[in-house]
Design a protein around this motif. Sequence first.
Motif, mmCIF file in Angstrom:
data_model
loop_
_atom_site.group_PDB
_atom_site.id
_atom_site.type_symbol
_atom_site.label_atom_id
_atom_site.label_comp_id
_atom_site.label_asym_id
_atom_site.label_seq_id
_atom_site.Cartn_x
_atom_site.Cartn_y
_atom_site.Cartn_z
ATOM 1 N N SER A 35 -55.511 77.722 33.617
ATOM 2 C CA SER A 35 -56.396 76.574 33.509
ATOM 3 C C SER A 35 -57.790 77.036 33.092
ATOM 4 O O SER A 35 -58.282 78.065 33.563
ATOM 5 N N TYR A 38 -60.179 75.706 36.157
ATOM 6 C CA TYR A 38 -59.772 76.289 37.441
ATOM 7 C C TYR A 38 -59.168 77.655 37.119
ATOM 8 O O TYR A 38 -57.943 77.815 37.129
ATOM 9 N N TYR A 42 -52.781 78.463 37.402
ATOM 10 C CA TYR A 42 -51.909 78.603 36.236
ATOM 11 C C TYR A 42 -50.939 77.426 36.156
ATOM 12 O O TYR A 42 -50.548 76.869 37.185
ATOM 13 N N ILE A 43 -50.527 77.120 34.928
ATOM 14 C CA ILE A 43 -49.435 76.162 34.755
ATOM 15 C C ILE A 43 -48.169 76.806 35.308
ATOM 16 O O ILE A 43 -47.880 77.973 35.062
ATOM 17 N N ILE A 52 -50.527 72.791 38.161
ATOM 18 C CA ILE A 52 -51.319 74.014 38.179
ATOM 19 C C ILE A 52 -51.531 74.378 39.640
ATOM 20 O O ILE A 52 -51.643 73.503 40.489
ATOM 21 N N ARG A 140 -52.725 67.761 30.238
ATOM 22 C CA ARG A 140 -53.913 67.937 31.081
ATOM 23 C C ARG A 140 -53.470 67.941 32.537
ATOM 24 O O ARG A 140 -52.398 67.449 32.882
ATOM 25 N N HIS A 141 -54.278 68.565 33.376
ATOM 26 C CA HIS A 141 -53.975 68.524 34.801
ATOM 27 C C HIS A 141 -54.849 67.472 35.452
ATOM 28 O O HIS A 141 -55.973 67.217 35.022
ATOM 29 N N LEU A 146 -49.374 67.979 36.116
ATOM 30 C CA LEU A 146 -49.560 67.975 34.671
ATOM 31 C C LEU A 146 -49.036 66.682 34.060
ATOM 32 O O LEU A 146 -47.960 66.202 34.436
ATOM 33 N N ASP A 160 -59.973 69.582 31.645
ATOM 34 C CA ASP A 160 -58.620 69.513 32.218
ATOM 35 C C ASP A 160 -57.538 69.741 31.173
ATOM 36 O O ASP A 160 -56.406 70.089 31.518
ATOM 37 N N PHE A 163 -56.809 75.265 28.081
ATOM 38 C CA PHE A 163 -56.089 76.340 28.758
ATOM 39 C C PHE A 163 -56.277 77.648 28.002
ATOM 40 O O PHE A 163 -56.686 77.661 26.849
#
Length: 171
Positions: A35, A38, A42-43, A52, A140-141, A146, A160, A163
């Motif tokens: 991210s 953040y 991670y995804i 994430i 996007r998160h 997601l 957001d 990445f």
Amino acid sequence: MKKAFSALAMILSALPISIYASITPAIAQRISIKSYNYPNQYIRHKNGIGEISDISSVLDRADATFIQKPGLASANCASFESSNFPGLFLRHSFGQIVLNINDSSDLFRNDATFCFKPGLANSSNSLSFESYNFPTYYIRHKYGKLYIDRFDSDPLFLKDATFNIVAPLNP
């Protein structure tokens, strides 16, 4: 030895891979996706849902490692196959990113294909992932999960939906 290898993998995972030199949708490679806003998250997939999160366990690292492949619907884009559940790909379904088995349908191929775009919040060394079949919708998160959402110039949306592709957390 195992502890040293894990520490090295975590250090390498923090290094962004040059998006212009080595990340191309047409080449299959193992990756993790960090991210932008953040940077410790991670995804990953968890119980079939894209999210994430912080990564702390062996399972977390496995769930946050994907095989980036040429897009199932277009080789100019990419699809993300789970490294620990081969044949399952991230795709959008009713707006949410989920992990599903590739059923070879046109709908699945389209839903599981994302096109690389310069990062919406940082175009110099980050990426955003635009839905192949819903142009202007980006991964996007939001609240840790997601989704694909329509482009919005709001600064939070831009962050957001940005990445960094990094070395795989689970080599």
